[in-house]
Every structure is written in structure tokens, then in C-alpha cells.
Design an enzyme around this catalytic site. Sequence first.
Site, PDB file in Angstrom:
ATOM      1  N   THR A  82       1.229 -15.334  -6.878  1.00 45.46           N
ATOM      2  CA  THR A  82       1.529 -13.919  -7.103  1.00 45.46           C
ATOM      3  C   THR A  82       2.740 -13.865  -8.017  1.00 45.46           C
ATOM      4  OG1 THR A  82       2.985 -13.847  -5.197  1.00 45.46           O
ATOM      5  CG2 THR A  82       0.691 -13.275  -4.815  1.00 45.46           C
ATOM      6  N   LYS A 136      11.606   7.588   0.544  1.00 45.75           N
ATOM      7  CA  LYS A 136      11.556   8.333   1.810  1.00 45.75           C
ATOM      8  C   LYS A 136      12.675   9.374   1.811  1.00 45.75           C
ATOM      9  CE  LYS A 136       9.508   4.226   3.063  1.00 45.75           C
ATOM     10  NZ  LYS A 136       9.795   2.999   2.316  1.00 45.75           N
ATOM     11  N   TRP A 164       7.523  11.568   2.071  1.00 45.48           N
ATOM     12  CA  TRP A 164       7.365  10.563   1.038  1.00 45.48           C
ATOM     13  C   TRP A 164       7.287  11.184  -0.349  1.00 45.48           C
ATOM     14  CZ3 TRP A 164       3.157   6.523   2.777  1.00 45.48           C
ATOM     15  CH2 TRP A 164       3.704   5.752   3.825  1.00 45.48           C
ATOM     16  N   GLU A 218      -4.285 -11.826  -4.866  1.00 47.92           N
ATOM     17  CA  GLU A 218      -4.947 -12.207  -3.609  1.00 47.92           C
ATOM     18  C   GLU A 218      -6.413 -11.788  -3.568  1.00 47.92           C
ATOM     19  OE1 GLU A 218      -2.007 -10.869  -4.012  1.00 47.92           O
ATOM     20  OE2 GLU A 218      -0.601 -11.370  -2.391  1.00 47.92           O
TER      21      GLU A 218
HETATM   22  P1  ADP Z   1       2.537  -8.762  -7.917  1.00 41.49           P
HETATM   23  O1  ADP Z   1       2.180  -8.308  -6.523  1.00 41.49           O
HETATM   24  O2  ADP Z   1       3.522  -9.837  -7.917  1.00 41.49           O
HETATM   25  O3  ADP Z   1       2.880  -7.635  -8.862  1.00 41.49           O
HETATM   26  P2  ADP Z   1      -0.202  -8.757  -8.710  1.00 41.49           P
HETATM   27  O4  ADP Z   1      -0.433  -8.780 -10.170  1.00 41.49           O
HETATM   28  O5  ADP Z   1      -1.146  -9.476  -7.857  1.00 41.49           O
HETATM   29  O6  ADP Z   1       1.210  -9.371  -8.512  1.00 41.49           O
HETATM   30  O7  ADP Z   1      -0.057  -7.254  -8.291  1.00 41.49           O
HETATM   31  C1  ADP Z   1      -0.914  -6.536  -7.454  1.00 41.49           C
HETATM   32  C2  ADP Z   1      -0.379  -5.153  -7.255  1.00 41.49           C
HETATM   33  O8  ADP Z   1      -0.351  -4.431  -8.485  1.00 41.49           O
HETATM   34  C3  ADP Z   1      -1.207  -4.275  -6.356  1.00 41.49           C
HETATM   35  O9  ADP Z   1      -0.959  -4.546  -5.001  1.00 41.49           O
HETATM   36  C4  ADP Z   1      -0.756  -2.879  -6.758  1.00 41.49           C
HETATM   37  O10 ADP Z   1       0.464  -2.524  -6.132  1.00 41.49           O
HETATM   38  C5  ADP Z   1      -0.493  -3.031  -8.226  1.00 41.49           C
HETATM   39  N1  ADP Z   1      -1.616  -2.501  -8.999  1.00 41.49           N
HETATM   40  C6  ADP Z   1      -2.607  -3.166  -9.591  1.00 41.49           C
HETATM   41  N2  ADP Z   1      -3.455  -2.332 -10.228  1.00 41.49           N
HETATM   42  C7  ADP Z   1      -2.991  -1.072 -10.018  1.00 41.49           C
HETATM   43  C8  ADP Z   1      -3.427   0.247 -10.403  1.00 41.49           C
HETATM   44  N3  ADP Z   1      -4.501   0.446 -11.159  1.00 41.49           N
HETATM   45  N4  ADP Z   1      -2.688   1.302  -9.974  1.00 41.49           N
HETATM   46  C9  ADP Z   1      -1.586   1.116  -9.220  1.00 41.49           C
HETATM   47  N5  ADP Z   1      -1.127  -0.090  -8.842  1.00 41.49           N
HETATM   48  C10 ADP Z   1      -1.815  -1.170  -9.223  1.00 41.49           C
END
Ligand code: ADP
Length: 538
Positions: free
Chosen positions: A182, A431, A436, A326
Site C-alpha cells: 500500500t 468531526k 461530519w 488490497e
Molecule cells: P493508499 O491507501 O496508501 O492511498 P491505495 O492506492 O490502495 O493506497 O488507496 C486506496 C484508497 O484510495 C481507497 O481506500 C480510497 O480511500 C481512495 N480512493 C480510491 N479511488 C477513489 C475514488 N474514486 N474516490 C474516492 N477515493 C478513492
Amino acid sequence: MRTTMMDYPLLITQILEHGRKVHADREVLTWTGAGSRRARFAEVYERIGRLANGLAGLGVGVGDRVATFCWNHQEHLEAYFAVPCMGAVLHTLNIRLFPEQLAYVINDGGARIVIVDDSLVPVLARVRDQLTTVERFVVVGDGDASALGEAVLRYDDVLAQAAPAYDWPELDERAPAAMCYTSGTTGNPKGVVYSHRSNWTHTFGAAAGGLQLTDSDRLLLVVPQFHANAWGLVYVGWALGSDFLMPERYLQPEPLAAMIAAERPTTSAAVPTVWNALLVHGEEAELDLSSLQRVVVGGAAVPRSMIEAFEQRYDVEVVQGWGMTEMSPLGAVATPPGDAPASESVDWRAKTGRVIAGVDLRLVDTGGRELPWDGKAIGEIQVRGPWITAGYHNAESPEKFDDGWLRTGDVGVVDPRGFIQIVDRTKDVIKSGGEWISSVDLENAIIAHPDVVEAAVIGVADPRWDERPLACVVLRAGATVTPADLSAHLRERVASWWIPERWSFIDEVPKTSVGKFDKKVLRARHEQGGLDVEEQAR
Ligand code: ADP
């Protein structure tokens, strides 16, 4: 009763062979800054066989890790197939990690070999002395690699000395194929280990769910091959026979625009930051995006203003995708439902996405109760399925799982037809007085102002409300917008109690290693008094 069906293993090798047989004439192009080097799938396949033989000659066997430290290019694609199909495990390293994180990730992954670009040798060399498992570096290109010491081989030499045909083994579909960490937006990078089966099922799930490439597509792969399995697009594109246009290190708006004009992709995929930079560049320079039909944008929320800019200025359709490392990574794609009138297209595209077949999704409140898909109830999104991780490499993380479901850490609503709207990440939501505020919605509303280039909102301590939003805004060069102007702009777009009373004008929003807004850094900067904050009554 027993099934009569074949117990045929779901291997990446099958995708590899299909592309070779069916799409032999499609091409992989790698941009060199002033043109492309190119190879047909048939030729790439032969090199994949040579790479596997070469790696086997270096002692790589089933289960061994081979890492890549590379830009997007043909050789990286070759590794995407050769390594897993020979039974080894491809570990794609993020070239933008800080040295301590990089050394940690390489050692934790346990690679014996690292395939590295000559242009990235100096970056990798900084951690060379800390690496505990790496035996050899295989360098792509013939630039100086002396900083890596004695254990250096050249990629082209390894291939030249190896036979083209490799006898791909019959593997267990549950065998590890690849690993990806990640990007650590909210903590230390954690390793996810994909299997052949997870990659295979993801390929077809993603293709059916919205990444529908064809053999008339030319896919510009901007999303780094080290970011979340390249969003699965290497396998999807090879299976479906689209040409690959690999931008190598030329990711800044100007060279990227030059590549687009010259090589004429029909489609592409990248995080919003990349597209935003290109759109801003297009306000000063003539952009030729006429070949592009649609672009996949994901990894972070896509502002509505970006979807509109692409459609109105360039006639390019934005396809928003949602997922995470993931999840291999795809979980949802924002394609409007069939009965939606064309006039509502942007409304649907601005949603996070519709859950794709193959991903089981549920919404859960803080007490662990499942919430309805009514478009109103807000909860955490949890997922499970054949391409969702069930754990992490070398790391117990019980807090990430709930009774067999992966907790995404994303909070949102789901409508009766499976369209998700993410409100925020649990760690970013603000918050305020027990209610929220979605930092994502606020950012999208601010960036809709014509003089705003980027906006990131973080929660900061407030004596009365516990937390209030601080808007960090990047203005267009020469713009003279004030917090009062921006507050007035927001008044028509968000609830009045959402409007920030704290504003900071900054030069650039800090980005993570994969180009997302780095709110951790912004928060730290604010705590250390590093942001000039202007107060503006609501
Ligand atoms: P990291 O968690 O380190 O940023 P990832 O690239 O796996 O690595 O990120 C996944 C996260 O990116 C998701 O859990 C979400 O929060 C965010 N994300 C991905 N695509 C979108 C989207 N279209 N809109 C909003 N958030 C997104």
C-alpha cells in the site's frame, strides 16, 4: 453429485498465452521523449520467455521474489508476465518511497533480484547497503550502474544469453504471483500478496465491470506499474489485445501531451493529480487530445469540475474507478445506468462508482450493524471476494478485517442500485460539533472555483467544535481571490456550517508517492506552525 467441469487452474500463464496467440500483432510502445520504441506482442512474448530463462539461470525458482524498480515500459510489462508465470513472485517497488521505507519494503518482501532502470540506479543505490536479501541487480538500459557495486547484470544481456521458449510450469492457482505494498497514505506500507487466481479473476471482473478495452484501443498506461497492480490493466490490456503506450519517465504535462499527440491513445488511466496538471497546462498551451475517447480516473475522488472540463473542452469521457491495493485494486466503476438520460451523465460519473460483479460489498455502522443501501445511511464500506486480500505479508492487522470482510476505511453511502458515494476516509473526515464534514466534498466544491488549481481540506483542533476544516488552496498564477470570495462561492454549494473559517494559500498540495494529496504532511505542517492561516468569519 459431482461437477462435470474441468478443474482448470486460473493462471496468469493462460492470459499470457491467449494474448500471444490471438493478439500477436498488437504492440507495446515505450516513449523515449521524442518518439517510441515498439515491439509486437509476439516479440514481447519471446522476450518474456527469455527473461524467465534468464532469471532461472540466475537461480530464481518457484516462490522466489523478483522486484522491479522501474518506470512504465516494455521491460516492466515483460516482468509482469515472466516472473509469475515461472512461479516466482513479482514485487513492484514504488520508486518514490523515502529511503527508509524503500529499504524496509524490499527487505520485508525478500527479493533476490531487483530489475532496475538505469535512470533510477542513483535512487536505489541510496539503500543498497541496507538490503539483506538482494543478490543481483538487473539493469534496464546501458547507463552507469556502478553505484550498485559488483552484482550488476544488464537486462538485455540476460535476455540475449537465454533461450526464448520457456516451459511454463503448471502451478497451483493459489500460489503467490505478485506483491504490492500500500502506498502508505495513512500509515506504514503493508504488503499485499496476489495469487494467480486473484489476478486472473480480477482481470475478467475488471474487464466485465468497466475497463472494457478492445483490440482497437490504444491504452496509455500512466498509472505507475508499481501502484496497486497497475490497476490490473497490464493483464486486461494483454488479454483483450489493446496496444500499450508506456510513458516511461515522461509524466509531466508537457511531455505527456507530446506523447498523446504523437501516439494517439484512445484511452488512459491515472490519478486525478495527473489529469489536473494536464488540464491546467491546456489552459496555456494547445492540447491535442482528439484521439482520447475516455480516461479512467481513480485512486482519489474525482472532482466534478474535472469531469466537466474533459467533456466540454476535449470531448473525453471520464470513467471514475474506486478501489485499493488490497482489492487488486478494482471495486467500483462509475458508468451511468442504462436508463439514465444523457443530461445526467456527469451526475453519475461524479459518483465514486457502481460495485462491480465479483466484489461483495456491505455498509456497516460504527456499532458493526449492517446498513441499508438507500443512498442515505452512512457507514464504512467493507468488501470481500476472490480478488480481495485476506491479510498482509508479515503483518497481523486484525483491525483491518471484520468477520471475513476487509474494512476499507472509506466511509460513504450506497444507493439501491449499488452506486457508491464515498464521503471521506475515516481518517480524513472532519468531526465538527458531533457532525461530519466531508473533506472530499468541500475540496470538490472549492476546486469548482475558476481561480483554484488545487484544494485540500484538513480537520484542525477547535476549542468550540472540537474540529473545524482548514482549507489549503492553490490559486492559479496571478489570481487575487480572497477567503471572503471563496466563502461566497461555497455558500451556494455546501451547508453554511461546512464553510471553513480558516484558509491557507499554498504553492502546491503535498503529494504521496502515488500522487495523492498527502494530508498527513499538511497536518504536520499545520501543527508545526508551517502554514500561514487567514481567518474569515463564515
Ligand atoms: P493508499 O491507501 O496508501 O492511498 P491505495 O492506492 O490502495 O493506497 O488507496 C486506496 C484508497 O484510495 C481507497 O481506500 C480510497 O480511500 C481512495 N480512493 C480510491 N479511488 C477513489 C475514488 N474514486 N474516490 C474516492 N477515493 C478513492
